[in-house]
Design an enzyme around this catalytic site. Structure first.
Site, PDB file in Angstrom:
ATOM      1  N   ALA A 125      -2.525 -19.464   0.987  1.00  0.00           N
ATOM      2  CA  ALA A 125      -3.739 -19.998   1.620  1.00  0.00           C
ATOM      3  C   ALA A 125      -4.406 -18.924   2.479  1.00  0.00           C
ATOM      4  CB  ALA A 125      -3.391 -21.233   2.446  1.00  0.00           C
ATOM      5  N   GLU A 364      -8.390 -13.894  -6.541  1.00  0.00           N
ATOM      6  CA  GLU A 364      -7.580 -12.746  -6.091  1.00  0.00           C
ATOM      7  C   GLU A 364      -8.410 -11.466  -5.990  1.00  0.00           C
ATOM      8  OE1 GLU A 364      -3.522 -12.379  -7.457  1.00  0.00           O
ATOM      9  OE2 GLU A 364      -3.570 -14.494  -8.050  1.00  0.00           O
TER      10      GLU A 364
HETATM   11  N1  COS Z   1      -2.030  -2.626   1.397  1.00  0.00           N
HETATM   12  C1  COS Z   1      -1.672  -2.451   2.697  1.00  0.00           C
HETATM   13  N2  COS Z   1      -2.594  -2.406   3.695  1.00  0.00           N
HETATM   14  C2  COS Z   1      -3.886  -2.558   3.356  1.00  0.00           C
HETATM   15  C3  COS Z   1      -4.301  -2.745   2.027  1.00  0.00           C
HETATM   16  C4  COS Z   1      -3.309  -2.761   1.023  1.00  0.00           C
HETATM   17  N3  COS Z   1      -3.635  -2.949  -0.262  1.00  0.00           N
HETATM   18  N4  COS Z   1      -5.652  -2.860   2.001  1.00  0.00           N
HETATM   19  C5  COS Z   1      -6.065  -2.747   3.273  1.00  0.00           C
HETATM   20  N5  COS Z   1      -5.003  -2.568   4.077  1.00  0.00           N
HETATM   21  C6  COS Z   1      -5.009  -2.364   5.535  1.00  0.00           C
HETATM   22  C7  COS Z   1      -5.851  -1.157   5.886  1.00  0.00           C
HETATM   23  O1  COS Z   1      -5.103   0.043   5.829  1.00  0.00           O
HETATM   24  C8  COS Z   1      -6.318  -1.487   7.279  1.00  0.00           C
HETATM   25  O2  COS Z   1      -5.294  -1.204   8.223  1.00  0.00           O
HETATM   26  P1  COS Z   1      -5.468  -0.021   9.314  1.00  0.00           P
HETATM   27  O3  COS Z   1      -6.698  -0.381  10.102  1.00  0.00           O
HETATM   28  O4  COS Z   1      -4.209  -0.100  10.105  1.00  0.00           O
HETATM   29  O5  COS Z   1      -5.630   1.239   8.535  1.00  0.00           O
HETATM   30  C9  COS Z   1      -6.470  -2.998   7.254  1.00  0.00           C
HETATM   31  O6  COS Z   1      -5.635  -3.460   6.181  1.00  0.00           O
HETATM   32  C10 COS Z   1      -7.899  -3.431   7.011  1.00  0.00           C
HETATM   33  O7  COS Z   1      -8.310  -2.855   5.786  1.00  0.00           O
HETATM   34  P2  COS Z   1      -9.848  -2.705   5.398  1.00  0.00           P
HETATM   35  O8  COS Z   1     -10.588  -2.073   6.540  1.00  0.00           O
HETATM   36  O9  COS Z   1      -9.915  -2.052   4.079  1.00  0.00           O
HETATM   37  O10 COS Z   1     -10.291  -4.238   5.305  1.00  0.00           O
HETATM   38  P3  COS Z   1     -11.698  -4.868   4.933  1.00  0.00           P
HETATM   39  O11 COS Z   1     -11.931  -6.001   5.842  1.00  0.00           O
HETATM   40  O12 COS Z   1     -12.751  -3.818   4.831  1.00  0.00           O
HETATM   41  O13 COS Z   1     -11.474  -5.581   3.501  1.00  0.00           O
HETATM   42  C11 COS Z   1     -11.095  -5.978   1.174  1.00  0.00           C
HETATM   43  C12 COS Z   1     -10.900  -5.086   2.425  1.00  0.00           C
HETATM   44  C13 COS Z   1     -12.541  -6.316   0.840  1.00  0.00           C
HETATM   45  C14 COS Z   1     -10.478  -5.171   0.073  1.00  0.00           C
HETATM   46  C15 COS Z   1     -10.300  -7.316   1.390  1.00  0.00           C
HETATM   47  O14 COS Z   1     -10.930  -8.150   2.335  1.00  0.00           O
HETATM   48  C16 COS Z   1     -10.102  -8.108   0.114  1.00  0.00           C
HETATM   49  O15 COS Z   1      -9.215  -7.812  -0.675  1.00  0.00           O
HETATM   50  N6  COS Z   1     -10.918  -9.169  -0.102  1.00  0.00           N
HETATM   51  C17 COS Z   1     -10.708 -10.091  -1.198  1.00  0.00           C
HETATM   52  C18 COS Z   1      -9.779 -11.170  -0.739  1.00  0.00           C
HETATM   53  C19 COS Z   1      -9.172 -11.904  -1.882  1.00  0.00           C
HETATM   54  O16 COS Z   1      -8.627 -11.324  -2.803  1.00  0.00           O
HETATM   55  N7  COS Z   1      -9.253 -13.227  -1.792  1.00  0.00           N
HETATM   56  C20 COS Z   1      -8.681 -14.063  -2.773  1.00  0.00           C
HETATM   57  C21 COS Z   1      -7.536 -14.797  -2.177  1.00  0.00           C
HETATM   58  S1  COS Z   1      -6.348 -15.339  -3.326  1.00  0.00           S
HETATM   59  S2  COS Z   1      -7.272 -16.379  -4.634  1.00  0.00           S
END
Ligand code: COS
Length: 381
Positions: A125, A364
């Site tokens: 969730a 995802e």
């Molecule tokens: N593994 C480990 N850490 C990660 C990571 C990964 N794959 N991706 C990001 N992080 C960490 C970053 O390193 C950062 O930490 P630090 O500040 O300590 O360096 C922190 O998490 C925030 O990362 P970031 O600044 O890249 O976050 P954003 O808010 O810009 O968002 C995206 C990144 C858009 C990629 C993310 O929000 C995302 O995946 N969105 C889609 C969500 C999703 O898949 N929803 C579906 C749910 S399941 S149906």
């Protein structure tokens, strides 16, 4: 399954045995409601041992650790036969993945064996009405009160919502810290007071899906996964594993569409010959085949890099999910076209695949999110 150097004998045996099991137990033409069908799949896949691949061997699993190639091969095979079987398997993994990665030994021992046996159904969730792609903007609050967190807020698009026995919930525990750093991960039992299923959501390829409300829902501190504030990273790490398996499911659906299209092309007569004799058909089939192989190579590259090279695969996983889901949509659309009118008739295999594939380009992490992840890694480098 492509014969690739990425696989070991356990993977080949797994696909052989699962394919045989699917031929007997997995059929896409369902009667009845999706809750019952999915519960039944979880129970049967648990009894047959397939769910053991979503947890490590120490807690009732099949292999020492989560093996991305095994997860991908299982999803590819199940999705070839039935999207709901794939869904039921995938959600056991996505819903429990954060426990495998960050649970204490006590939490792992309490949950993972039941996930592997199919006794308990898991869910993940993260999404909220106003934070889907921008997951770090989530607002569900987790206020510390004595020995428990008190959760208030709304989660939506929650797969297995309504039938899950527990939810991995991401909520803002550090209320004064906006963005990714203020989030923690919790395990919440489905019968926890204050957790309500407020809406069941109908989609074009139906599966259990719901909106959840948390109203003063108390969750013991011991049910938090990892440190406070680690929740966003835990979510991303879990998604890194399971997004590769979404790509694999797309490969399975596309393969099924190609097989159906080849059979149709060879048997359908028109203009005094078969559909397959027309070069336009041959070109379509060739494009479909090339797109499927490209998707499979990218998927199993990502899985192999995680399992064997043990390097970060965020970028490779994003490339695989983006390419495989977009390609599968094109492949299945081409199969519908080759079927002609039958392609859009309810109950035809390609009609079902056409509905099933669509959500994979969204859930995802939508294709656009995968592009963002890929571009960021290029620009950062
Ligand atoms: N593994 C480990 N850490 C990660 C990571 C990964 N794959 N991706 C990001 N992080 C960490 C970053 O390193 C950062 O930490 P630090 O500040 O300590 O360096 C922190 O998490 C925030 O990362 P970031 O600044 O890249 O976050 P954003 O808010 O810009 O968002 C995206 C990144 C858009 C990629 C993310 O929000 C995302 O995946 N969105 C889609 C969500 C999703 O898949 N929803 C579906 C749910 S399941 S149906």
């Amino acid at each position: 399954m492509l014969e690739l150097p990425f696989f070991d004998d356990i993977h080949r045996d797994l696909v052989r045995d699962l394919t045989a099991w699917c031929a007997e137990h997995v059929h896409g033409d369902h009667d009845g409601d999706v809750d019952t069908i999915c519960r039944d799949y979880v129970r049967r896949m648990g009894a047959a041992g397939w769910l053991r691949y979503v947890v490590p061997s120490e807690y009732g699993g099949a292999l020492d650790a989560l093996d991305s190639r095994a997860l991908c091969l299982i999803r590819e095979t199940l999705a070839y036969h039935d999207g709901l079987a794939d869904f039921a398997f995938a959600m056991q993994g996505l819903g429990s993945g954060a426990i495998t990665l960050h649970g204490t030994p006590e939490i792992k021992a309490a949950y993972l064996p039941k996930v592997a046996s199919g006794e308990w159904i898991a869910a993940f969730a993260l999404s909220e009405p106003d934070s889907g792609s921008d997951a770090a903007a989530l607002t569900t609050a987790a206020r510390l009160d004595g020995g428990a967190y008190v959760l208030d807020g709304c989660k939506t698009w929650i797969s297995n919502g309504g039938i899950a026995d527990f939810y991995t919930v991401f909520a803002r525990s550090e209320l004064d810290i906006p963005g990714a750093k203020g989030i923690s991960a919790f395990i919440v039992l489905a019968d926890a007071p204050g957790l309500h299923i407020v809406e069941r959501i109908e989609v074009i390829a139906p599966h259990p899906l719901a909106t959840l409300h948390f109203e003063g829902c108390r969750v013991p501190i011991s049910q938090r996964l990892g440190d406070a504030g680690m929740g966003f990273k835990i979510a991303m790490q879990t998604l890194d594993i399971f997004r590769a398996s979404v790509a694999a499911a797309a490969v399975g659906m596309a393969r099924r569409a190609l097989d159906a299209a080849v059979m149709r092309a060879k048997s359908r007569r028109m203009f005094g010959e078969t559909l397959a004799d027309l070069q336009m058909t041959q070109a379509a089939l060739a494009d479909m085949s090339a797109q499927i192989d490209a998707s499979a190579l990218l998927t199993y590259r990502a899985a192999w890099l995680r399992d064997v090279a043990r390097v970060s695969t965020t970028r490779e996983v994003a490339i695989a999910k983006l390419t495989a889901t977009e390609n599968a949509q094109r492949v299945i659309d081409a199969a519908v076209q080759l079927f002609g009118g039958l392609g859009v008739k309810r109950g035809e295999i390609v009609e079902r695949l056409y509905r099933e594939i669509r959500a994979l380009r969204i859930y995802e992490g939508a294709s656009e999110v995968q592009k963002l992840i890929i571009a960021r890694s290029l620009l950062k480098g």
